[in-house]
Motif scaffolding. Structure first.
Motif, PDB file in Angstrom:
ATOM      1  N   ALA A 149      -1.114  -3.218  -4.808  1.00 37.82           N
ATOM      2  CA  ALA A 149      -1.513  -2.388  -3.666  1.00 37.82           C
ATOM      3  C   ALA A 149      -1.586  -0.912  -4.019  1.00 37.82           C
ATOM      4  CB  ALA A 149      -0.536  -2.594  -2.513  1.00 37.82           C
ATOM      5  N   GLY A 150      -1.045  -0.516  -5.154  1.00 34.28           N
ATOM      6  CA  GLY A 150      -1.132   0.868  -5.588  1.00 34.28           C
ATOM      7  C   GLY A 150       0.134   1.680  -5.456  1.00 34.28           C
ATOM      8  N   PHE A 151       1.259   1.037  -5.103  1.00 29.18           N
ATOM      9  CA  PHE A 151       2.516   1.775  -5.025  1.00 29.18           C
ATOM     10  C   PHE A 151       3.023   2.105  -6.425  1.00 29.18           C
ATOM     11  CE2 PHE A 151       2.524  -0.258  -0.831  1.00 29.18           C
ATOM     12  CZ  PHE A 151       2.923   0.800  -0.030  1.00 29.18           C
ATOM     13  N   ALA A 152       3.766   3.208  -6.524  1.00 29.11           N
ATOM     14  CA  ALA A 152       4.269   3.662  -7.815  1.00 29.11           C
ATOM     15  C   ALA A 152       5.679   3.176  -8.103  1.00 29.11           C
ATOM     16  CB  ALA A 152       4.244   5.194  -7.874  1.00 29.11           C
ATOM     17  N   GLY A 203       5.860   1.699  12.816  1.00 32.48           N
ATOM     18  CA  GLY A 203       4.734   1.130  12.093  1.00 32.48           C
ATOM     19  C   GLY A 203       4.265   2.028  10.966  1.00 32.48           C
ATOM     20  N   ALA A 204       3.104   1.677  10.419  1.00 28.94           N
ATOM     21  CA  ALA A 204       2.522   2.441   9.321  1.00 28.94           C
ATOM     22  C   ALA A 204       2.090   3.824   9.791  1.00 28.94           C
ATOM     23  CB  ALA A 204       1.316   1.686   8.761  1.00 28.94           C
ATOM     24  N   GLY A 260       0.116  -7.909   8.446  1.00 28.04           N
ATOM     25  CA  GLY A 260       0.651  -7.966   7.096  1.00 28.04           C
ATOM     26  C   GLY A 260       0.528  -6.635   6.373  1.00 28.04           C
ATOM     27  N   ALA A 261       1.295  -6.502   5.303  1.00 28.68           N
ATOM     28  CA  ALA A 261       1.368  -5.232   4.590  1.00 28.68           C
ATOM     29  C   ALA A 261       0.035  -4.818   3.992  1.00 28.68           C
ATOM     30  CB  ALA A 261       2.435  -5.313   3.500  1.00 28.68           C
ATOM     31  N   ALA A 262      -0.670  -5.765   3.370  1.00 29.48           N
ATOM     32  CA  ALA A 262      -1.906  -5.416   2.674  1.00 29.48           C
ATOM     33  C   ALA A 262      -2.925  -4.787   3.612  1.00 29.48           C
ATOM     34  CB  ALA A 262      -2.488  -6.656   1.999  1.00 29.48           C
ATOM     35  N   ALA A 263      -2.956  -5.252   4.861  1.00 31.39           N
ATOM     36  CA  ALA A 263      -3.917  -4.724   5.829  1.00 31.39           C
ATOM     37  C   ALA A 263      -3.447  -3.431   6.487  1.00 31.39           C
ATOM     38  CB  ALA A 263      -4.202  -5.778   6.902  1.00 31.39           C
ATOM     39  N   SER A 264      -2.218  -3.012   6.198  1.00 28.55           N
ATOM     40  CA  SER A 264      -1.660  -1.830   6.866  1.00 28.55           C
ATOM     41  C   SER A 264      -1.727  -0.577   6.006  1.00 28.55           C
ATOM     42  CB  SER A 264      -0.190  -2.089   7.230  1.00 28.55           C
ATOM     43  OG  SER A 264       0.639  -2.069   6.073  1.00 28.55           O
ATOM     44  N   LEU A 265      -2.386  -0.642   4.859  1.00 27.21           N
ATOM     45  CA  LEU A 265      -2.286   0.410   3.867  1.00 27.21           C
ATOM     46  C   LEU A 265      -3.428   1.416   3.884  1.00 27.21           C
ATOM     47  CD1 LEU A 265      -1.034  -1.766   0.863  1.00 27.21           C
ATOM     48  CD2 LEU A 265       0.323  -0.280   2.341  1.00 27.21           C
ATOM     49  N   GLY A 266      -4.129   1.536   5.012  1.00 31.35           N
ATOM     50  CA  GLY A 266      -5.217   2.496   5.084  1.00 31.35           C
ATOM     51  C   GLY A 266      -4.786   3.928   4.857  1.00 31.35           C
ATOM     52  N   TRP A 298      -2.487   9.749   1.108  1.00 27.60           N
ATOM     53  CA  TRP A 298      -1.172  10.242   0.692  1.00 27.60           C
ATOM     54  C   TRP A 298      -1.115  10.391  -0.816  1.00 27.60           C
ATOM     55  CZ3 TRP A 298       3.929   9.450   3.549  1.00 27.60           C
ATOM     56  CH2 TRP A 298       3.753   9.572   4.931  1.00 27.60           C
ATOM     57  N   GLN A 299      -1.701   9.463  -1.539  1.00 25.03           N
ATOM     58  CA  GLN A 299      -1.711   9.555  -3.000  1.00 25.03           C
ATOM     59  C   GLN A 299      -2.533  10.741  -3.484  1.00 25.03           C
ATOM     60  OE1 GLN A 299      -3.131   5.567  -3.592  1.00 25.03           O
ATOM     61  NE2 GLN A 299      -1.129   4.838  -4.318  1.00 25.03           N
TER      62      GLN A 299
END
Length: 259
Positions: free
Chosen positions: A26-29, A211-212, A246-252, A257-258
């Motif tokens: 998902a791209g988290f560090a 939430g996100a 789910g988490a994958a759909a919440s990462l907009g 932020w990155q």
């Protein structure tokens, strides 16, 4: 500042070790986990190595805290249990090597004088800070809002600062959760400014709803600017509830932020 996925709330449809790989995809560090102890340390370490991600944070075992009990850190009659929890965390951390370990203060135990609870908490935090120092692992303490956790001993930045001053150990710092500040009506920028130089880790979720980012009303851009202005260069832990999507759909929110 780098962003870590809290694997106790995100990607929970997967076994814990598989969540590490999901966070990487998902791209988290990095990743953080509240209580990883049900998974063997060698198995979690293997997953971290395979994903190439650092473990940013774990919590010291807290017994019955999440079930409504007082926890361990501020209860004199549970000192043996706290010592055992500390040893368990030390043994686990020696394998998985988290950057920090969070010691939750807990609630005031029934029938216990608040001064006794405070004295016990200060001593236990100092003990933990000393114990983890040779491993290069920082000990944190977190303020949690009293609406979701009634009776919690440390709720505000002011209380957290008083506690850190009493512990008086260079290996003990504040964990700042932006949701818990907003939940009790505290201004995020003011909270950040008041803890300047003492913040060891930051967690976030939007408010209300936990939430996100973008699901509520918090001004995260202002909070991030305040952290930068105060010289914070540590981790931001995404500790939010992703909802049924789910988490994958919440990462907009993540790419902005990155950037």
């Amino acid at each position: 500042m780098k962003i870590a996925a809290n694997l106790s709330l995100l990607f929970t449809e997967l076994p814990l070790c598989e969540r590490v790989l999901a966070a990487r995809a998902a791209g988290f560090a990095g990743v953080e986990i509240q209580f990883p102890y049900d998974v063997p340390a060698v198995a979690l370490n293997a997953a971290l190595q395979a994903a190439g991600l650092p473990l940013v944070l774990i919590n010291l075992p807290a017994a019955d805290l999440l079930a409504g009990g007082p926890g361990l850190a501020a209860v004199p009659d549970r000192q043996d249990e706290f010592d055992a929890a500390l040893q368990q965390a030390l043994t686990y951390a020696a394998v998985v090597r988290p950057a920090s370990v969070n010691v939750l203060p807990g609630r005031l135990a029934e029938g216990l004088d608040s001064a006794q609870a405070w004295e016990t908490l200060v001593a236990n935090l100092r003990q933990a800070a000393r114990a983890f120092e040779p491993l290069g692992i920082r000990v944190l303490c977190e303020a949690i809002n009293p609406l979701d956790m009634p009776g919690f001993l440390i709720s505000t930045p002011a209380q957290l600062l008083t506690l850190l001053a009493a512990v008086d150990h260079p290996n003990c710092a504040a964990q700042l959760d932006l949701f818990h500040m907003a939940r009790q009506g505290l201004d995020l920028v003011t909270a950040i400014d008041s803890l300047a130089g003492r913040i060891g880790h930051v967690q976030f979720a939007d408010y209300p709803g936990r939430g996100a980012p973008g699901s509520g009303q918090l001004d995260f851009a202002a909070a991030r600017r305040a952290l930068v202005a105060q010289g914070y260069a540590g981790w931001l832990g995404a500790e939010y509830l992703p909802g049924q999507q789910g988490a994958a759909a919440s990462l907009g929110w993540l790419p902005d932020w990155q950037a």
